[in-house]
Design a protein around this motif. Structure first.
Motif, PDB file in Angstrom:
ATOM      1  N   TRP A 105      96.615  19.106 -30.027  1.00 15.83           N
ATOM      2  CA  TRP A 105      95.862  18.223 -29.149  1.00 15.83           C
ATOM      3  C   TRP A 105      95.266  18.967 -27.963  1.00 15.83           C
ATOM      4  O   TRP A 105      94.166  18.629 -27.503  1.00 15.83           O
ATOM      5  N   ALA A 106      95.944  19.999 -27.465  1.00 18.75           N
ATOM      6  CA  ALA A 106      95.344  20.824 -26.412  1.00 18.75           C
ATOM      7  C   ALA A 106      94.122  21.555 -26.957  1.00 18.75           C
ATOM      8  O   ALA A 106      93.057  21.586 -26.316  1.00 18.75           O
ATOM      9  N   ALA A 107      94.248  22.133 -28.145  1.00 16.26           N
ATOM     10  CA  ALA A 107      93.134  22.858 -28.734  1.00 16.26           C
ATOM     11  C   ALA A 107      91.943  21.946 -28.999  1.00 16.26           C
ATOM     12  O   ALA A 107      90.796  22.302 -28.698  1.00 16.26           O
ATOM     13  N   MET A 108      92.197  20.757 -29.537  1.00 20.23           N
ATOM     14  CA  MET A 108      91.084  19.884 -29.880  1.00 20.23           C
ATOM     15  C   MET A 108      90.425  19.283 -28.647  1.00 20.23           C
ATOM     16  O   MET A 108      89.200  19.064 -28.634  1.00 20.23           O
ATOM     17  N   ALA A 109      91.203  19.017 -27.590  1.00 21.78           N
ATOM     18  CA  ALA A 109      90.582  18.546 -26.350  1.00 21.78           C
ATOM     19  C   ALA A 109      89.690  19.634 -25.755  1.00 21.78           C
ATOM     20  O   ALA A 109      88.640  19.343 -25.166  1.00 21.78           O
ATOM     21  N   TYR A 110      90.094  20.873 -25.909  1.00 24.96           N
ATOM     22  CA  TYR A 110      89.248  21.996 -25.485  1.00 24.96           C
ATOM     23  C   TYR A 110      88.044  22.136 -26.417  1.00 24.96           C
ATOM     24  O   TYR A 110      86.901  22.248 -25.968  1.00 24.96           O
ATOM     25  N   ASN A 111      88.278  22.104 -27.719  1.00 27.60           N
ATOM     26  CA  ASN A 111      87.204  22.337 -28.697  1.00 27.60           C
ATOM     27  C   ASN A 111      86.088  21.312 -28.613  1.00 27.60           C
ATOM     28  O   ASN A 111      84.911  21.647 -28.792  1.00 27.60           O
ATOM     29  N   GLN A 113      85.141  19.266 -26.102  1.00 25.02           N
ATOM     30  CA  GLN A 113      84.440  18.931 -24.872  1.00 25.02           C
ATOM     31  C   GLN A 113      82.939  19.063 -25.141  1.00 25.02           C
ATOM     32  O   GLN A 113      82.541  19.568 -26.206  1.00 25.02           O
ATOM     33  N   PRO A 114      82.065  18.584 -24.261  1.00 27.17           N
ATOM     34  CA  PRO A 114      80.648  18.441 -24.610  1.00 27.17           C
ATOM     35  C   PRO A 114      79.996  19.670 -25.241  1.00 27.17           C
ATOM     36  O   PRO A 114      79.239  19.554 -26.221  1.00 27.17           O
ATOM     37  N   LYS A 115      80.282  20.856 -24.731  1.00 29.48           N
ATOM     38  CA  LYS A 115      79.662  22.068 -25.288  1.00 29.48           C
ATOM     39  C   LYS A 115      80.059  22.269 -26.746  1.00 29.48           C
ATOM     40  O   LYS A 115      79.227  22.568 -27.602  1.00 29.48           O
ATOM     41  N   GLY A 116      81.335  22.087 -27.047  1.00 29.44           N
ATOM     42  CA  GLY A 116      81.804  22.262 -28.419  1.00 29.44           C
ATOM     43  C   GLY A 116      81.303  21.170 -29.339  1.00 29.44           C
ATOM     44  O   GLY A 116      80.896  21.438 -30.479  1.00 29.44           O
ATOM     45  N   ALA A 117      81.340  19.930 -28.863  1.00 31.93           N
ATOM     46  CA  ALA A 117      80.866  18.818 -29.687  1.00 31.93           C
ATOM     47  C   ALA A 117      79.384  18.958 -30.000  1.00 31.93           C
ATOM     48  O   ALA A 117      78.943  18.675 -31.128  1.00 31.93           O
ATOM     49  N   SER A 118      78.606  19.415 -29.027  1.00 31.82           N
ATOM     50  CA  SER A 118      77.171  19.610 -29.267  1.00 31.82           C
ATOM     51  C   SER A 118      76.935  20.643 -30.355  1.00 31.82           C
ATOM     52  O   SER A 118      76.065  20.480 -31.217  1.00 31.82           O
ATOM     53  N   ALA A 119      77.716  21.716 -30.332  1.00 22.62           N
ATOM     54  CA  ALA A 119      77.573  22.753 -31.356  1.00 22.62           C
ATOM     55  C   ALA A 119      78.008  22.238 -32.718  1.00 22.62           C
ATOM     56  O   ALA A 119      77.378  22.534 -33.741  1.00 22.62           O
ATOM     57  N   LEU A 120      79.096  21.462 -32.754  1.00 26.64           N
ATOM     58  CA  LEU A 120      79.615  20.957 -34.017  1.00 26.64           C
ATOM     59  C   LEU A 120      78.603  20.074 -34.729  1.00 26.64           C
ATOM     60  O   LEU A 120      78.477  20.108 -35.961  1.00 26.64           O
ATOM     61  N   ALA A 129      77.004  12.124 -34.890  1.00 30.91           N
ATOM     62  CA  ALA A 129      77.914  12.476 -33.798  1.00 30.91           C
ATOM     63  C   ALA A 129      78.491  11.224 -33.154  1.00 30.91           C
ATOM     64  O   ALA A 129      79.693  11.169 -32.834  1.00 30.91           O
ATOM     65  N   GLN A 130      77.648  10.217 -32.971  1.00 26.49           N
ATOM     66  CA  GLN A 130      78.112   8.968 -32.368  1.00 26.49           C
ATOM     67  C   GLN A 130      79.146   8.285 -33.257  1.00 26.49           C
ATOM     68  O   GLN A 130      80.182   7.813 -32.779  1.00 26.49           O
ATOM     69  N   ALA A 131      78.894   8.260 -34.556  1.00 21.45           N
ATOM     70  CA  ALA A 131      79.827   7.620 -35.487  1.00 21.45           C
ATOM     71  C   ALA A 131      81.161   8.346 -35.514  1.00 21.45           C
ATOM     72  O   ALA A 131      82.227   7.714 -35.549  1.00 21.45           O
ATOM     73  N   PHE A 132      81.128   9.687 -35.487  1.00 20.11           N
ATOM     74  CA  PHE A 132      82.368  10.464 -35.480  1.00 20.11           C
ATOM     75  C   PHE A 132      83.167  10.174 -34.217  1.00 20.11           C
ATOM     76  O   PHE A 132      84.387   9.960 -34.261  1.00 20.11           O
ATOM     77  N   GLY A 133      82.471  10.158 -33.074  1.00 21.41           N
ATOM     78  CA  GLY A 133      83.154   9.886 -31.811  1.00 21.41           C
ATOM     79  C   GLY A 133      83.788   8.507 -31.794  1.00 21.41           C
ATOM     80  O   GLY A 133      84.933   8.335 -31.345  1.00 21.41           O
ATOM     81  N   LEU A 146      94.229  14.845 -23.029  1.00 17.56           N
ATOM     82  CA  LEU A 146      94.022  15.831 -21.977  1.00 17.56           C
ATOM     83  C   LEU A 146      92.548  15.897 -21.581  1.00 17.56           C
ATOM     84  O   LEU A 146      91.659  15.826 -22.435  1.00 17.56           O
ATOM     85  N   ARG A 147      92.305  16.057 -20.294  1.00 16.80           N
ATOM     86  CA  ARG A 147      90.943  16.346 -19.847  1.00 16.80           C
ATOM     87  C   ARG A 147      90.609  17.790 -20.190  1.00 16.80           C
ATOM     88  O   ARG A 147      91.506  18.631 -20.320  1.00 16.80           O
ATOM     89  N   PRO A 148      89.319  18.113 -20.358  1.00 18.72           N
ATOM     90  CA  PRO A 148      88.952  19.465 -20.789  1.00 18.72           C
ATOM     91  C   PRO A 148      89.539  20.585 -19.934  1.00 18.72           C
ATOM     92  O   PRO A 148      90.014  21.593 -20.475  1.00 18.72           O
ATOM     93  N   ALA A 149      89.523  20.448 -18.617  1.00 22.92           N
ATOM     94  CA  ALA A 149      90.045  21.515 -17.756  1.00 22.92           C
ATOM     95  C   ALA A 149      91.538  21.716 -17.982  1.00 22.92           C
ATOM     96  O   ALA A 149      92.026  22.856 -18.047  1.00 22.92           O
TER      97      ALA A 149
END
Length: 314
Positions: A105-111, A113-120, A129-133, A146-149
């Protein structure tokens, strides 16, 4: 084993990668059924009855849910090479449970975050992307995320700890891999393979990348593609495997033969309803019948799952 191992998964599923590597380590032959990453999943539900997390393993008319239970099944199917070395049985399971939860869960909250989701989702339409979210928000309703930071700080700490282990041995607990390696690897694999724009977090821990390369080199075993409808036909054409003699350890006051539901404790809490036919010290088994799949046995681990009488949920 004459009945094939059928893994229902999709390519970017982290927990599926954990099991694909376990199959590779054991050099097992298996059938690959690609399932949707989000609901609706009618072919999945025909087999599981409600459970829709990824992956699940089908052996004829027996359906095994959760990667922890799937690993146990693979160990039984082919005991060598071992996922649970005798001197590491306890620590491998405890470490894997930590990796599948806290680390994941720490890794996925990091992965994601907006920069990672945009790339994915860069090569998919915005609606995807909206449907997945929306799907993942529904599956994680009520969870504390967890928050990204905070996730980034925790993830870096966990990577340093893994690096300390990987610097000492080729694998986390010695010269050979065990379940702990595959459980720790899969959320890191997602960072490196699925959202590489986020992979600079590994720069401070080169030993982790070297260990990941050794794990990846184990491969995925001998895979053949299979259609979802064909997998359902396999289930419909076979009877579930006989149960072991020791099938009941009563912790709930719910007798065998009761209509019950089983659901995950937190993420992906959609219940599966059926007749409770086994409650061993490690797993539950439900018998259920589907118009397409016929009579199947659906198996869950005890740890991480909640058993209730069916009427209590209505």
């Amino acid at each position: 084993m004459t009945t094939p191992l059928i893994l229902h998964h999709y390519p970017s599923s982290p927990f599926s990668e954990k099991i694909r590597l376990a199959l590779g380590y054991k050099q097992l032959a298996w059938k690959s059924v690609i399932i949707p990453s989000i609901a609706p999943k009618p072919d999945v539900v025909a087999l599981t009855g409600g459970y829709r997390k990824t992956p699940f393993l089908q052996v004829g008319a027996d359906i095994y849910c959760d990667s922890a239970l799937i690993a146990d099944v693979l160990e039984h199917v082919q005991p060598e090479p071992v996922l649970y070395p005798p001197h590491l049985k306890g620590v491998a399971r405890v470490f894997a449970q930590w990796a599948d939860t806290t680390l994941f869960w720490a890794a996925m909250a990091y992965n994601l975050q907006p920069k990672g989701a945009s790339a994915l989702f860069a090569h998919l339409p915005p609606a995807a992307a909206q449907a997945f979210g929306e799907d993942r928000r529904e599956m994680s309703a009520g969870m504390q995320r967890l928050r990204p930071a905070d996730a980034a700080a925790a993830y870096r700490s966990y990577l340093r700890r893994i690096a300390h282990m990987a610097e000492e041995h080729d694998f986390l607990f010695g010269a050979e891999p065990c379940l702990a390696d595959f459980a720790a690897y899969h959320p890191l694999w997602f960072t490196r393979q699925c959202v590489p724009v986020m992979a600079d977090i590994f720069n401070a821990t080169p030993a982790v990348l070297e260990w990941m390369d050794r794990v990846a080199a184990l491969g995925h075993g001998r895979m053949e593609k299979l259609g979802a409808e064909d997998a359902i036909t396999v289930a419909a054409g076979l009877d579930p495997l006989p149960l072991a003699d020791d099938v009941f350890q009563d912790e709930h006051g719910i007798p065998l033969g009761s209509q019950v539901t089983i659901a995950a404790e937190s993420f992906g809490t959609e219940p599966t309803e059926g007749e409770l036919i086994a409650a061993t010290r490690t797993r539950y088994t439900l018998r259920r019948t589907d118009p397409r799949a016929g009579t199947v046995h659906v198996h869950f681990p005890r740890i991480g799952y909640i058993l209730r009488k069916a009427e209590a949920t209505k």
